[in-house]
Design an enzyme around this catalytic site. Structure first.
Site, PDB file in Angstrom:
ATOM      1  NE  ARG A  33      34.661 -34.367 -27.103  1.00 21.24           N
ATOM      2  CZ  ARG A  33      35.748 -34.845 -26.522  1.00 21.24           C
ATOM      3  NH1 ARG A  33      35.892 -34.789 -25.223  1.00 21.24           N
ATOM      4  NH2 ARG A  33      36.690 -35.399 -27.254  1.00 21.24           N
ATOM      5  NE  ARG A  91      41.399 -38.115 -29.132  1.00 19.29           N
ATOM      6  CZ  ARG A  91      40.143 -37.660 -29.086  1.00 19.29           C
ATOM      7  NH1 ARG A  91      39.456 -37.489 -30.211  1.00 19.29           N
ATOM      8  NH2 ARG A  91      39.596 -37.357 -27.951  1.00 19.29           N
ATOM      9  NE  ARG A 123      46.586 -37.988 -23.491  1.00 17.57           N
ATOM     10  CZ  ARG A 123      45.510 -37.192 -23.408  1.00 17.57           C
ATOM     11  NH1 ARG A 123      45.529 -36.140 -22.635  1.00 17.57           N
ATOM     12  NH2 ARG A 123      44.439 -37.472 -24.088  1.00 17.57           N
ATOM     13  NE  ARG A 171      38.832 -32.508 -28.534  1.00 15.11           N
ATOM     14  CZ  ARG A 171      39.198 -33.238 -27.483  1.00 15.11           C
ATOM     15  NH1 ARG A 171      38.741 -32.929 -26.283  1.00 15.11           N
ATOM     16  NH2 ARG A 171      40.027 -34.245 -27.609  1.00 15.11           N
ATOM     17  CE  LYS A 173      41.001 -37.871 -20.166  1.00 17.85           C
ATOM     18  NZ  LYS A 173      40.384 -38.644 -21.260  1.00 17.85           N
TER      19      LYS A 173
HETATM   20  P1  AP5 Z   1      34.362 -35.937 -22.093  1.00 19.34           P
HETATM   21  O1  AP5 Z   1      34.089 -35.638 -20.665  1.00 19.34           O
HETATM   22  O2  AP5 Z   1      34.598 -34.785 -23.008  1.00 19.34           O
HETATM   23  O3  AP5 Z   1      35.535 -37.025 -22.197  1.00 19.34           O
HETATM   24  P2  AP5 Z   1      37.083 -36.872 -21.953  1.00 19.34           P
HETATM   25  O4  AP5 Z   1      37.528 -38.081 -21.198  1.00 19.34           O
HETATM   26  O5  AP5 Z   1      37.429 -35.543 -21.366  1.00 19.34           O
HETATM   27  O6  AP5 Z   1      37.575 -37.021 -23.455  1.00 19.34           O
HETATM   28  P3  AP5 Z   1      38.647 -36.242 -24.308  1.00 19.34           P
HETATM   29  O7  AP5 Z   1      38.383 -36.667 -25.733  1.00 19.34           O
HETATM   30  O8  AP5 Z   1      38.638 -34.778 -24.020  1.00 19.34           O
HETATM   31  O9  AP5 Z   1      39.938 -36.885 -23.809  1.00 19.34           O
HETATM   32  P4  AP5 Z   1      41.252 -36.931 -24.523  1.00 19.34           P
HETATM   33  O10 AP5 Z   1      42.083 -37.443 -23.420  1.00 19.34           O
HETATM   34  O11 AP5 Z   1      41.351 -37.695 -25.785  1.00 19.34           O
HETATM   35  O12 AP5 Z   1      41.466 -35.422 -25.040  1.00 19.34           O
HETATM   36  P5  AP5 Z   1      42.391 -34.264 -24.536  1.00 19.34           P
HETATM   37  O13 AP5 Z   1      41.710 -33.000 -24.805  1.00 19.34           O
HETATM   38  O14 AP5 Z   1      42.911 -34.536 -23.161  1.00 19.34           O
HETATM   39  O15 AP5 Z   1      33.145 -36.836 -22.648  1.00 19.34           O
HETATM   40  C1  AP5 Z   1      33.079 -37.193 -24.027  1.00 19.34           C
HETATM   41  C2  AP5 Z   1      31.620 -37.130 -24.501  1.00 19.34           C
HETATM   42  O16 AP5 Z   1      30.874 -38.155 -23.851  1.00 19.34           O
HETATM   43  C3  AP5 Z   1      30.902 -35.800 -24.162  1.00 19.34           C
HETATM   44  O17 AP5 Z   1      30.051 -35.471 -25.224  1.00 19.34           O
HETATM   45  C4  AP5 Z   1      30.102 -36.117 -22.878  1.00 19.34           C
HETATM   46  O18 AP5 Z   1      28.923 -35.337 -22.809  1.00 19.34           O
HETATM   47  C5  AP5 Z   1      29.802 -37.596 -23.065  1.00 19.34           C
HETATM   48  N1  AP5 Z   1      29.830 -38.325 -21.796  1.00 19.34           N
HETATM   49  C6  AP5 Z   1      30.684 -38.156 -20.749  1.00 19.34           C
HETATM   50  N2  AP5 Z   1      30.416 -39.049 -19.767  1.00 19.34           N
HETATM   51  C7  AP5 Z   1      29.379 -39.817 -20.229  1.00 19.34           C
HETATM   52  C8  AP5 Z   1      28.632 -40.927 -19.665  1.00 19.34           C
HETATM   53  N3  AP5 Z   1      28.921 -41.409 -18.439  1.00 19.34           N
HETATM   54  N4  AP5 Z   1      27.644 -41.464 -20.416  1.00 19.34           N
HETATM   55  C9  AP5 Z   1      27.354 -40.968 -21.664  1.00 19.34           C
HETATM   56  N5  AP5 Z   1      28.002 -39.906 -22.229  1.00 19.34           N
HETATM   57  C10 AP5 Z   1      28.998 -39.356 -21.517  1.00 19.34           C
HETATM   58  O19 AP5 Z   1      43.662 -34.411 -25.506  1.00 19.34           O
HETATM   59  C11 AP5 Z   1      43.577 -34.120 -26.884  1.00 19.34           C
HETATM   60  C12 AP5 Z   1      44.947 -34.252 -27.521  1.00 19.34           C
HETATM   61  O20 AP5 Z   1      45.878 -33.327 -26.896  1.00 19.34           O
HETATM   62  C13 AP5 Z   1      45.618 -35.610 -27.353  1.00 19.34           C
HETATM   63  O21 AP5 Z   1      45.193 -36.538 -28.340  1.00 19.34           O
HETATM   64  C14 AP5 Z   1      47.112 -35.223 -27.506  1.00 19.34           C
HETATM   65  O22 AP5 Z   1      47.463 -35.007 -28.833  1.00 19.34           O
HETATM   66  C15 AP5 Z   1      47.182 -33.886 -26.771  1.00 19.34           C
HETATM   67  N6  AP5 Z   1      47.502 -34.014 -25.341  1.00 19.34           N
HETATM   68  C16 AP5 Z   1      46.725 -33.618 -24.287  1.00 19.34           C
HETATM   69  N7  AP5 Z   1      47.338 -33.859 -23.134  1.00 19.34           N
HETATM   70  C17 AP5 Z   1      48.538 -34.436 -23.434  1.00 19.34           C
HETATM   71  C18 AP5 Z   1      49.606 -34.933 -22.651  1.00 19.34           C
HETATM   72  N8  AP5 Z   1      49.565 -34.918 -21.306  1.00 19.34           N
HETATM   73  N9  AP5 Z   1      50.667 -35.471 -23.296  1.00 19.34           N
HETATM   74  C19 AP5 Z   1      50.724 -35.516 -24.636  1.00 19.34           C
HETATM   75  N10 AP5 Z   1      49.739 -35.060 -25.451  1.00 19.34           N
HETATM   76  C20 AP5 Z   1      48.650 -34.527 -24.840  1.00 19.34           C
END
Ligand code: AP5
Length: 223
Positions: free
Chosen positions: A127, A172, A88, A161, A13
C-alpha cells in the site's frame, strides 16, 4: 446513515469508505488517520499512541473513544458518517452505543469485509498513499494511471505507513482476531451486521456494498 466498516487490517475499509463517502455524501471517520495526524502533530494523544501503533497494538479504549466522541460532534457528521477502524473492541462498541443514544440516534448498519489473512499481508505491504489528498494505491492491485502521479489530484509525492511491514501487519492481524472479530457477533445479535466478500477486485467489493446500502435505504424509507 450511520455506518461502521468492520474488517481486518488491509481488508479495504479505507478504500471502500471513500467510495461510500462519494456516493452517499456522508463523511468518513478513520480513527487510524486521526491518530496518525495526532502523532505527526506531536499532541499529547499522539505521544501516547506512537509506540503502540508502531508495534501494531491497539491504543487504549479511552483514547479511541475520546477521539471519535469529539469528532462526531462536528457539523459535517449531522447527516451521518462512516466509521472506519472504530469500534475495535467490545468496550468501544458499548461506548459508541451510549454516545449515539445520548444524541437520540443509533447505528444503522455494520458492514463486515471478509478477507483471508495471506491476502491481507500482501495488501498491507504493497500500500501507498498520495501525500497531498490521501488517495490510496497498491503496488499491484491499484496503480496510478500515470506512474508517479496521483489520479485524483495530480500530486507526485506518496508515502508508506510505518506499520505496513510484514511483522507489524501479522501482529495487527493477531490483535484483530483476538479483540475485534468478536464485534461481528455483537452486531449480528443486534440485527445490524451485513457481511460482504472482500476477496474480489475493488469494484466488485464496492458493488456488493452499494447493494447493501441501497437495500437498507429503501427499507428505511418504506418504514
Ligand atoms: P485499505 O483500504 O487501505 O485497507 P484498510 O482496511 O483501510 O486497512 P488499514 O491497514 O488502514 O486498516 P487498519 O485497521 O489496520 O489501520 P488503521 O489505520 O485503522 O486497503 C489496503 C490496500 O489494499 C490498499 O493498497 C488498497 O489499494 C488495496 N485494496 C483494497 N481493497 C482491495 C481489493 N478488493 N483487492 C485488492 N487490493 C485492494 O489503524 C492503524 C492503527 O491505529 C492500529 O493498528 C491501532 O494501533 C490504531 N487504532 C486505530 N483505530 C483504533 C481504535 N479504534 N482503537 C484502538 N487503536 C486504534
Amino acid at each position: 446513515m450511520r455506518i461502521v466498516l468492520l474488517g481486518p487490517p488491509g481488508a479495504g475499509k479505507g478504500t471502500q469508505a471513500r467510495s461510500i463517502e462519494k456516493a452517499y455524501g456522508i463523511v468518513q471517520l478513520s480513527t487510524g488517520d486521526m491518530l496518525r495526524a495526532a502523532v505527526a502533530a506531536g499532541t499529547e494523544v499522539g505521544k501516547q499512541a506512537k509506540a503502540i501503533m508502531e508495534r501494531g497494538d491497539l491504543v487504549p479504549d479511552g483514547i479511541a473513544v475520546r477521539v471519535i466522541g469529539d469528532r462526531i460532534e462536528a457539523s459535517d457528521c449531522k447527516s451521518g458518517f462512516i466509521l472506519d477502524g472504530f469500534p475495535r473492541t467490545i468496550p468501544q462498541a458499548v461506548s459508541l452505543g451510549k454516545l449515539l443514544e445520548q444524541r437520540g440516534t443509533a447505528l444503522d448498519a455494520v458492514i463486515e469485509l471478509s478477507v483471508v489473512d495471506e491476502q491481507l499481508v500482501e495488501r498491507g505491504a504493497g500500500r501507498f498513499t498520495c501525500k497531498n489528498c490521501g488517495e490510496g494505491y497498491h503496488d499491484r492491485f491499484k496503480r496510478p494511471a500515470t506512474p508517479g502521479v496521483c489520479d485524483k489530484c495530480g500530486a507526485t509525492s506518496f508515502s508508506r505507513r510505518a506499520d505496513d511491514n510484514e511483522a507489524t501487519i501479522r501482529s495487527r492481524l493477531a490483535n484483530y482476531h483476538a479483540q475485534t472479530s468478536p464485534l461481528a457477533d455483537f452486531y449480528r445479535r443486534q440485527g445490524k451486521l451485513f457481511t460482504v466478500d472482500g476477496m474480489g477486485p475493488i469494484d466488485e467489493v464496492w458493488r456488493q456494498i452499494d447493494n447493501v446500502l441501497c437495500r437498507f435505504r429503501a427499507s428505511a424509507a418504506s418504514n
